[in-house]
Design an enzyme around this catalytic site. Structure first.
Site, PDB file in Angstrom:
ATOM      1  N   ARG A  78       0.844  -1.195   0.000  1.00  0.00           N
ATOM      2  CA  ARG A  78       0.000   0.000   0.000  1.00  0.00           C
ATOM      3  C   ARG A  78       0.877   1.242   0.000  1.00  0.00           C
ATOM      4  O   ARG A  78       1.941   1.271   0.597  1.00  0.00           O
ATOM      5  CB  ARG A  78      -0.891   0.022   1.247  1.00  0.00           C
ATOM      6  CG  ARG A  78      -2.109  -0.899   1.159  1.00  0.00           C
ATOM      7  CD  ARG A  78      -2.982  -0.790   2.393  1.00  0.00           C
ATOM      8  NE  ARG A  78      -2.314  -1.278   3.565  1.00  0.00           N
ATOM      9  CZ  ARG A  78      -1.750  -0.527   4.494  1.00  0.00           C
ATOM     10  NH1 ARG A  78      -1.794   0.793   4.417  1.00  0.00           N
ATOM     11  NH2 ARG A  78      -1.148  -1.067   5.525  1.00  0.00           N
ATOM     12  N   TYR A 206      -1.495  -3.412  -6.984  1.00  0.00           N
ATOM     13  CA  TYR A 206      -1.221  -4.169  -5.766  1.00  0.00           C
ATOM     14  C   TYR A 206      -2.361  -4.155  -4.746  1.00  0.00           C
ATOM     15  O   TYR A 206      -2.853  -3.077  -4.374  1.00  0.00           O
ATOM     16  CB  TYR A 206       0.072  -3.661  -5.079  1.00  0.00           C
ATOM     17  CG  TYR A 206       0.250  -4.397  -3.800  1.00  0.00           C
ATOM     18  CD1 TYR A 206       0.765  -5.686  -3.807  1.00  0.00           C
ATOM     19  CD2 TYR A 206      -0.246  -3.884  -2.617  1.00  0.00           C
ATOM     20  CE1 TYR A 206       0.811  -6.431  -2.653  1.00  0.00           C
ATOM     21  CE2 TYR A 206      -0.207  -4.626  -1.447  1.00  0.00           C
ATOM     22  CZ  TYR A 206       0.319  -5.893  -1.477  1.00  0.00           C
ATOM     23  OH  TYR A 206       0.335  -6.636  -0.337  1.00  0.00           O
ATOM     24  N   LYS A 215      -9.543  -2.259   1.964  1.00  0.00           N
ATOM     25  CA  LYS A 215      -9.242  -1.109   2.802  1.00  0.00           C
ATOM     26  C   LYS A 215     -10.036   0.128   2.367  1.00  0.00           C
ATOM     27  O   LYS A 215     -10.466   0.928   3.184  1.00  0.00           O
ATOM     28  CB  LYS A 215      -7.729  -0.820   2.794  1.00  0.00           C
ATOM     29  CG  LYS A 215      -6.914  -1.961   3.387  1.00  0.00           C
ATOM     30  CD  LYS A 215      -7.382  -2.280   4.754  1.00  0.00           C
ATOM     31  CE  LYS A 215      -6.932  -3.534   5.441  1.00  0.00           C
ATOM     32  NZ  LYS A 215      -5.628  -4.050   5.434  1.00  0.00           N
ATOM     33  N   HIS A 235     -10.284  -2.302  11.756  1.00  0.00           N
ATOM     34  CA  HIS A 235      -9.206  -3.158  11.228  1.00  0.00           C
ATOM     35  C   HIS A 235      -8.959  -4.297  12.226  1.00  0.00           C
ATOM     36  O   HIS A 235      -7.976  -4.301  12.946  1.00  0.00           O
ATOM     37  CB  HIS A 235      -7.952  -2.285  11.056  1.00  0.00           C
ATOM     38  CG  HIS A 235      -6.852  -2.940  10.284  1.00  0.00           C
ATOM     39  ND1 HIS A 235      -5.546  -2.485  10.329  1.00  0.00           N
ATOM     40  CD2 HIS A 235      -6.836  -3.983   9.418  1.00  0.00           C
ATOM     41  CE1 HIS A 235      -4.791  -3.233   9.545  1.00  0.00           C
ATOM     42  NE2 HIS A 235      -5.536  -4.149   8.983  1.00  0.00           N
ATOM     43  N   SER A 257      -1.093  -3.466  10.386  1.00  0.00           N
ATOM     44  CA  SER A 257      -0.759  -4.365   9.283  1.00  0.00           C
ATOM     45  C   SER A 257       0.506  -5.161   9.601  1.00  0.00           C
ATOM     46  O   SER A 257       1.482  -4.613  10.117  1.00  0.00           O
ATOM     47  CB  SER A 257      -0.539  -3.555   8.002  1.00  0.00           C
ATOM     48  OG  SER A 257      -1.699  -2.812   7.727  1.00  0.00           O
ATOM     49  N   CYS A 259       1.016  -7.391  11.862  1.00  0.00           N
ATOM     50  CA  CYS A 259       1.309  -7.534  13.297  1.00  0.00           C
ATOM     51  C   CYS A 259       0.554  -8.693  13.919  1.00  0.00           C
ATOM     52  O   CYS A 259       0.361  -8.745  15.134  1.00  0.00           O
ATOM     53  CB  CYS A 259       1.013  -6.237  14.041  1.00  0.00           C
ATOM     54  SG  CYS A 259       2.175  -4.933  13.627  1.00  0.00           S
ATOM     55  N   ASP A 286      -9.131  -9.677   9.168  1.00  0.00           N
ATOM     56  CA  ASP A 286      -8.609  -8.334   8.861  1.00  0.00           C
ATOM     57  C   ASP A 286      -9.592  -7.200   9.167  1.00  0.00           C
ATOM     58  O   ASP A 286      -9.173  -6.142   9.605  1.00  0.00           O
ATOM     59  CB  ASP A 286      -8.202  -8.272   7.381  1.00  0.00           C
ATOM     60  CG  ASP A 286      -7.273  -7.110   7.067  1.00  0.00           C
ATOM     61  OD1 ASP A 286      -6.292  -6.922   7.810  1.00  0.00           O
ATOM     62  OD2 ASP A 286      -7.522  -6.377   6.092  1.00  0.00           O
ATOM     63  N   ARG A 384       2.040 -12.139  -0.562  1.00  0.00           N
ATOM     64  CA  ARG A 384       0.735 -12.483   0.029  1.00  0.00           C
ATOM     65  C   ARG A 384       0.078 -13.665  -0.681  1.00  0.00           C
ATOM     66  O   ARG A 384       0.370 -13.950  -1.837  1.00  0.00           O
ATOM     67  CB  ARG A 384      -0.205 -11.276  -0.079  1.00  0.00           C
ATOM     68  CG  ARG A 384       0.340 -10.035   0.635  1.00  0.00           C
ATOM     69  CD  ARG A 384      -0.606  -9.522   1.666  1.00  0.00           C
ATOM     70  NE  ARG A 384       0.016  -8.527   2.524  1.00  0.00           N
ATOM     71  CZ  ARG A 384      -0.475  -8.167   3.705  1.00  0.00           C
ATOM     72  NH1 ARG A 384      -1.580  -8.711   4.142  1.00  0.00           N
ATOM     73  NH2 ARG A 384       0.128  -7.277   4.444  1.00  0.00           N
TER      74      ARG A 384
HETATM   75  P1  GTP Z   1      -2.145  -7.664   7.526  1.00  0.00           P
HETATM   76  O1  GTP Z   1      -2.676  -8.696   6.609  1.00  0.00           O
HETATM   77  O2  GTP Z   1      -1.091  -6.812   6.905  1.00  0.00           O
HETATM   78  O3  GTP Z   1      -3.214  -6.817   8.145  1.00  0.00           O
HETATM   79  O4  GTP Z   1      -1.300  -8.430   8.678  1.00  0.00           O
HETATM   80  P2  GTP Z   1      -1.760  -9.292   9.952  1.00  0.00           P
HETATM   81  O5  GTP Z   1      -2.011  -8.368  11.102  1.00  0.00           O
HETATM   82  O6  GTP Z   1      -2.833 -10.225   9.585  1.00  0.00           O
HETATM   83  O7  GTP Z   1      -0.410 -10.082  10.320  1.00  0.00           O
HETATM   84  P3  GTP Z   1      -0.057 -11.628  10.143  1.00  0.00           P
HETATM   85  O8  GTP Z   1      -0.839 -12.518  11.047  1.00  0.00           O
HETATM   86  O9  GTP Z   1      -0.077 -11.970   8.709  1.00  0.00           O
HETATM   87  O10 GTP Z   1       1.448 -11.636  10.673  1.00  0.00           O
HETATM   88  C1  GTP Z   1       2.432 -10.775  10.133  1.00  0.00           C
HETATM   89  C2  GTP Z   1       3.814 -11.263  10.473  1.00  0.00           C
HETATM   90  O11 GTP Z   1       3.981 -11.341  11.877  1.00  0.00           O
HETATM   91  C3  GTP Z   1       4.092 -12.662   9.925  1.00  0.00           C
HETATM   92  O12 GTP Z   1       5.411 -12.698   9.421  1.00  0.00           O
HETATM   93  C4  GTP Z   1       3.947 -13.543  11.134  1.00  0.00           C
HETATM   94  O13 GTP Z   1       4.733 -14.702  11.031  1.00  0.00           O
HETATM   95  C5  GTP Z   1       4.375 -12.631  12.289  1.00  0.00           C
HETATM   96  N1  GTP Z   1       3.680 -12.952  13.555  1.00  0.00           N
HETATM   97  C6  GTP Z   1       2.351 -13.191  13.712  1.00  0.00           C
HETATM   98  N2  GTP Z   1       2.038 -13.502  14.990  1.00  0.00           N
HETATM   99  C7  GTP Z   1       3.210 -13.425  15.690  1.00  0.00           C
HETATM  100  C8  GTP Z   1       3.560 -13.633  17.062  1.00  0.00           C
HETATM  101  O14 GTP Z   1       2.730 -13.946  17.919  1.00  0.00           O
HETATM  102  N3  GTP Z   1       4.868 -13.439  17.393  1.00  0.00           N
HETATM  103  C9  GTP Z   1       5.810 -13.104  16.459  1.00  0.00           C
HETATM  104  N4  GTP Z   1       7.072 -12.960  16.871  1.00  0.00           N
HETATM  105  N5  GTP Z   1       5.523 -12.925  15.155  1.00  0.00           N
HETATM  106  C10 GTP Z   1       4.247 -13.071  14.767  1.00  0.00           C
HETATM  107  C1  SPV Z   2      -2.856  -4.494   5.387  1.00  0.00           C
HETATM  108  O1  SPV Z   2      -1.868  -3.890   4.940  1.00  0.00           O
HETATM  109  O2  SPV Z   2      -3.389  -4.199   6.487  1.00  0.00           O
HETATM  110  C2  SPV Z   2      -3.411  -5.630   4.632  1.00  0.00           C
HETATM  111  C3  SPV Z   2      -2.931  -5.848   3.282  1.00  0.00           C
HETATM  112  O3  SPV Z   2      -4.278  -6.325   5.123  1.00  0.00           O
HETATM  113  S1  SPV Z   2      -3.620  -4.759   2.137  1.00  0.00           S
HETATM  114  O4  SPV Z   2      -4.725  -5.419   1.473  1.00  0.00           O
HETATM  115  O5  SPV Z   2      -2.583  -4.429   1.180  1.00  0.00           O
HETATM  116  O6  SPV Z   2      -4.120  -3.574   2.817  1.00  0.00           O
HETATM  117 MN    MN Z   3      -4.755  -5.644   7.290  1.00  0.00          MN
END
Ligand code: GTP
Ligand code: SPV
Ligand code: MN
Length: 600
Positions: A78, A206, A215, A235, A257, A259, A286, A384
């Protein structure tokens, strides 16, 4: 001639037809194709995209129905700097959004859209966010010249003829226009016109920039509509936790994002907790749309129907449910292609492949370095997968419930090497809103910018709130007053690091141990110490069975360091000052109360 065209239009919604014609006049596509969402249409689009190289078909046995897509090198996340809220008054967008006057924005973007679809088709994609027919749901139409977008929207939303049927001849909808145009950064804009319920996105191909249901509609336009109509667009993941013999309890969690939302939404009980027989149900990973139910409780719907999840670090240990979900009918974006037609990314299962084609389309071997001596990644850090939620082993048909699921707890969290303890509970709704408002987190690869830099990210909505955030907090406070049974509000931090820079908390499935305490608190149980920041569990209160974590680390994880918090309060004050008089008094009061508690 004109008659024949009209006949192929599968709706008698005159306003819609008229708008499509107008946009086609602007973008000048070779043809206009109305998408019906059928299997046959999907096959046809896949074939066409494969023939032009837009998609690469993956190994039919190992990854049936799966495709790889490589986006342009300068178009992998983004672009918050090019994302605008275009309201008549600048103040309505607030100090944390980029703002452009609507007229200027339409003019600037029209110049780029003009003729941008020459030689391409314009697809008309009718989509519904939320179950069709639910009072939570909203309909949008995205016009796009990207097959990748159409196929992603087909997974991420309820898409096709059923949506046009639901729209009827006069239903309201959000107007989305997208063109890849020439994919130039300096001709890229993601524009939101909440006052017209319109989204214009140009110059990108993207994810979050172009899948306009996500979003753009579900959060930026959605949050605006929510304030007007008395609901909230957030979110947040939505997760159900079932303990044998008890009804399923649902929680939402807002993390910025990349996290950990997708991971927590699919959490698998760790070995040590297996004896308790927990079952996890994934409602969303999400976005949550929240309304006050007739029962006086907060109810949540996931407006999406698929995942657009981070791949880096995702494997059978960290997130086995995601790995099972993406085994078929999925789209992989910006990963490595192996010679056998499967895919790989940093942190995927198994050893790095000995050879392959990297996300940029170049030959790749492990250990390769660029001219500056930096390692060349096989996959982009923000690579992704797109997969239907119905394929998720923890899928629940509650997802389709038009009245949503009742929420027992709201969890905020960020990526905070220091300051925030593993978990704490707010004193009440108003304090909880402040806890959300003061959130801070380190930047990730999900947006273009410097990774690791700490920024304030209230409610994980800084890039997504479609109006002045001061008004947004006021809306949160008002919602709390209207709720007969407001959920308890918590804050978690999986990302504290020790002196060696390593994460102190194992995270991932062990996060269920923290959720367990949260649910006990919801039930009025679970011992806690009252600290300056909120209720923190006694260190012996979390069930750590089977976890090899020493007492010292556990103490550090739960500690509240007054000095660090006071230093952070200074940064909070700078942040809140931007909102001037518009900042709700309650936020200032809560902040001042925290200072008092920290200094006495
Ligand atoms: P968006 O799709 O961008 O909104 O991200 P999200 O909040 O869904 O994050 P996601 O669960 O995909 O995790 C993002 C990154 O953080 C990945 O590389 C995971 O492996 C890592 N991660 C997720 N949970 C944990 C955790 O509890 N501890 C650690 N150290 N890393 C984590
Ligand atoms: C985020 O960045 O919070 C996502 C991926 O979930 S995107 O669809 O690019 O916003
Ligand atoms: Mn997200």
């Amino acid at each position: 001639m004109r008659k024949a065209v009209e006949k192929s239009v599968p709706t008698n919604h005159q306003r819609l037809v008229h708008w499509v014609e107008e946009m086609a006049k602007l973008c000048q596509p070779d043809r206009v194709i109305w998408c019906d969402g059928s299997e046959e249409e999907k096959k046809r689009l896949e074939q066409e995209a494969v023939s032009t190289g837009e998609l690469i078909e993956l190994n039919k046995e190992k990854l049936p129905g799966c495709f790889l897509h490589r986006s342009a090198h300068n178009d992998v996340a983004r672009v918050e700097g090019l994302t605008y809220i275009c309201t008549c008054k600048k103040d309505d967008a607030g100090p944390t959004n980029n703002w452009m006057a609507p007229r200027e924005a339409y003019e600037k973007a029209s110049a780029i859209f003009r003729g941008s679809m020459k030689g391409r088709a314009m697809y008309v994609v009718p989509f519904c966010m939320g179950p069709i027919g639910s009072e939570f749901s909203k309909i949008g139409i995205e016009l796009t010249d990207s097959i990748y977008v159409v196929l992603n929207m087909r997974i991420m939303t309820r898409m096709g003829q059923a949506v046009l049927d639901a729209l009827g001849s006069d239903g309201g909808f959000t107007k989305g226009l997208h063109s890849k145009a020439d994919l130039r950064m300096d001709r890229r804009f993601i524009l939101h016109f909440p006052e017209d319920s319109t989204i214009w996105s140009v110059g990108s191909g993207y994810g979050g920039n172009v899948l306009l249901g996500k979003k753009c509609l579900a959060l930026r336009i959605g949050s605006w509509l929510g304030r007007q109509e008395g609901w909230m667009a957030e979110h947040m993941l939505i997760l159900g936790i079932e303990k044998p013999g008890s009804p399923v309890k649902y929680v939402t969690a807002a993390f910025p994002s990349a996290c950990g939302k997708t991971n927590l939404a699919m959490v698998v009980p760790p070995e040590g907790l297996k004896r308790k027989g927990y079952k996890i149900w994934t409602v969303g990973d999400d976005i949550a749309w929240l309304r006050i139910g007739d029962d006086g409780r907060l109810r949540a719907v996931n407006p999406e129907s698929g995942f657009f999840g981070v791949l880096q670090g995702t494997n059978s240990k960290t997130n086995p449910i995601a790995i099972l979900t993406m085994r078929r009918n999925s789209i992989f974006t910006n990963v490595l292609l192996r010679p056998d037609g499967t895919v790989w990314w940093e942190g995927a299962d198994g050893e790095p492949p000995t050879e392959g084609i990297d996300w940029r389309g170049n030959p790749w071997r492990p250990g390769m370095k660029d001219e500056d001596g930096k390692p060349i990644f096989a996959a982009h850090p923000n690579s992704r997968f797109t997969a239907p939620i119905s394929q998720c082993p923890t899928y629940t048909d509650k997802m389709e419930d038009p009245s949503g699921v009742p929420i027992s707890a709201i969890i905020f969290g960020g990526r905070h090497a220091r300051v925030a303890p593993l978990v704490y509970e707010s004193f009440n709704w108003q304090h909880g809103v402040y806890v959300g408002a003061q959130m801070a987190s380190e930047r990730t690869a999900a947006q273009v910018g410097k990774v690791g830099e700490v920024r304030r990210d209230p409610m994980a909505m800084i890039p997504f709130c479609g109006y002045n955030m001061a008004d947004y907090w006021r809306h949160w406070l008002q919602m709390g007053r209207k709720l007969k049974y407001p959920p308890k509000i918590f804050h978690v931090n999986w990302f504290q690091t020790g002196k060696d820079g390593q994460f102190l908390w194992p995270g991932f499935r062990d996060n269920l141990r923290v959720l367990e305490w949260i649910l006990e608190r919801v039930d009025g149980e679970g011992d806690a110490d009252e600290t300056a920041v909120g209720y923190v569990p006694r260190s012996d209160r979390l069930d750590l069975t089977g976890l090899d974590l020493d007492q010292a680390s556990m103490k550090e994880l739960l500690a509240v360091d007054r000095r660090e918090w006071l230093a952070d309060l200074k940064l909070q004050e700078e942040f809140f000052a931007q909102f001037g008089d518009r900042l709700p008094q309650e936020i200032t009061d809560e902040k001042d109360n925290l200072r008092k508690r920290l200094t006495t």
